[in-house]
Design an enzyme around this catalytic site. Structure first.
Site, short mmCIF file in Angstrom:
data_model
loop_
_atom_site.label_atom_id
_atom_site.label_comp_id
_atom_site.label_asym_id
_atom_site.label_seq_id
_atom_site.Cartn_x
_atom_site.Cartn_y
_atom_site.Cartn_z
CG HIS A 1 48.07 19.59 19.43
ND1 HIS A 1 48.03 20.32 20.60
CD2 HIS A 1 49.24 18.89 19.46
CE1 HIS A 1 49.12 20.06 21.31
NE2 HIS A 1 49.86 19.19 20.66
CG HIS B 1 53.89 21.90 26.60
ND1 HIS B 1 54.94 21.65 25.75
CD2 HIS B 1 53.01 20.89 26.39
CE1 HIS B 1 54.70 20.54 25.06
NE2 HIS B 1 53.54 20.06 25.43
CG HIS C 1 52.60 21.20 17.40
ND1 HIS C 1 53.85 21.25 17.98
CD2 HIS C 1 51.96 20.18 18.03
CE1 HIS C 1 53.94 20.30 18.90
NE2 HIS C 1 52.81 19.64 18.95
CG ASP D 1 52.20 21.42 22.33
OD1 ASP D 1 52.02 22.11 23.35
OD2 ASP D 1 52.47 20.20 22.37
CG ASP E 1 51.62 16.25 25.49
OD1 ASP E 1 51.36 15.80 24.36
OD2 ASP E 1 52.21 17.33 25.66
CG HIS E 2 48.25 18.95 24.63
ND1 HIS E 2 48.42 20.29 24.92
CD2 HIS E 2 49.49 18.48 24.30
CE1 HIS E 2 49.70 20.61 24.76
NE2 HIS E 2 50.37 19.53 24.38
CG HIS F 1 51.03 15.72 20.23
ND1 HIS F 1 51.95 16.72 19.98
CD2 HIS F 1 51.44 14.64 19.52
CE1 HIS F 1 52.87 16.26 19.14
NE2 HIS F 1 52.59 15.01 18.85
ZN LIG Z 1 51.98 18.66 20.73
ZN LIG Z 2 52.39 18.86 24.11
#
Ligand SMILES: [Zn+2]
Ligand SMILES: [Zn+2]
Length: 286
Positions: free
Chosen positions: A62, A246, A162, A185, A66-67, A64
């Site tokens: 997805h 996570h 999510h 997530d 942090d990924h 986001h």
């Molecule tokens: Zn996320």
């Molecule tokens: Zn995340």
């Protein structure tokens, strides 16, 4: 032949000294498959002797940060490393597989900030080709559907919950050695049950609700997974090994963190093997 799941990063957007950004490496059927590429993914891969050039596919869950923060690093480092080793051709292009939507736009512009650097390096190395991706976009579905295959390995995806990050998907990787499910997530939801049915290994994002309620993080509870519910899901899906990643909060940030995550998952009824993840934790299967 045995297959391996390695956590390449177990953090959230919060920078931590011992936890890279989100990611999982699945080595099965002779392939190296990376799911998500958070901060410092290339360094964690180097720790298990996998070069960016060794990756057969990077699957994104997805849009986001942090990924994704380590993705341009993988694409760029693959090109430089292979160029310096005299390797070239189609393999320069990193195969990236992602659900269509906001990620398509992100990927289209991923290397734009590096164009001057790319121009200079191409001239310097006398190369025509630049760092590139071989992109496969798929329509994210609420059903579990195949999105990619190579040799004996098949990857399926389904949408998970999510919201408001839409779409977000989880992946199921099937090979003769068995099945790995990776949630990305999500909340605890039926789609993850589908994804994880009979899995040898389930890598699940996790939140310890009792440590989040009453803190500023409470505002993000609605789109993450309560650890008691994860235990219930893993039990009903018949999962053999469960790896938590996570984690919100990180287990080392609270007193008795590992034991509290374990207790929450066990109270959900899961009795199989359980790993409260640290970077480079690994589980073999097959
Ligand atoms: Zn996320
Ligand atoms: Zn995340």
């Amino acid at each position: 032949m045995s297959s391996v799941v390695t956590l390449t990063g177990t953090s959230t957007p919060t920078p931590l000294p011992n936890r890279a950004g989100g990611g999982v490496l699945v080595q099965t059927g002779g392939l190296n498959l990376q799911i998500d590429a958070g901060r410092a993914t290339a360094m964690r891969l180097a720790a298990v002797d996998v070069r960016p050039a060794d990756l057969d596919g990077v699957f994104l869950t997805h849009h986001h940060s942090d990924h994704l923060q380590g993705l341009d690093d993988l694409v760029f480092s693959r090109w430089i490393d292979m160029s310096l080793r005299g390797e070239a051709g189609a393999k320069i292009r990193l195969p990236v597989i992602a659900p269509d939507g906001p990620l398509a736009d992100f990927l289209e512009h991923l290397l734009d900030p590096w164009r001057e650097d790319i121009k200079v390096r191409k001239a310097d190395m006398g190369r025509e080709d630049g760092p590139e991706m071989n992109l496969t976009l798929f329509e994210a579905s609420r059903a579990l559907e195949p999105v990619w295959e190579l040799g004996d390995v098949r990857v399926l995806a389904t949408r998970v919950q999510h919201d408001p990050v839409i779409p977000s998907v989880g992946y199921r990787i099937e090979s003769p050695d068995g099945v790995v499910a990776i949630t990305g997530d999500t909340t605890v939801c039926d789609e993850v049950g589908l994804l994880a049915e009979g899995a040898d290994v389930l890598v699940h994002e996790a939140m310890l609700s009792e440590a989040v309620i009453g803190t500023p993080r409470e505002s993000i509870m609605h789109y993450h997974s309560d650890s008691v519910g994860i235990g219930e899901t893993a039990k009903s899906a018949g999962v053999k090994s469960l790896m938590l990643t996570h984690m919100i909060p990180a287990p080392d940030a609270i007193e008795n963190g590992v034991a509290r995550y374990e207790a929450a998952v066990r109270s959900g009824g899961f009795t199989g093997s359980l790993v409260v993840g640290e970077d480079l934790d690994r589980v073999e299967y097959g």
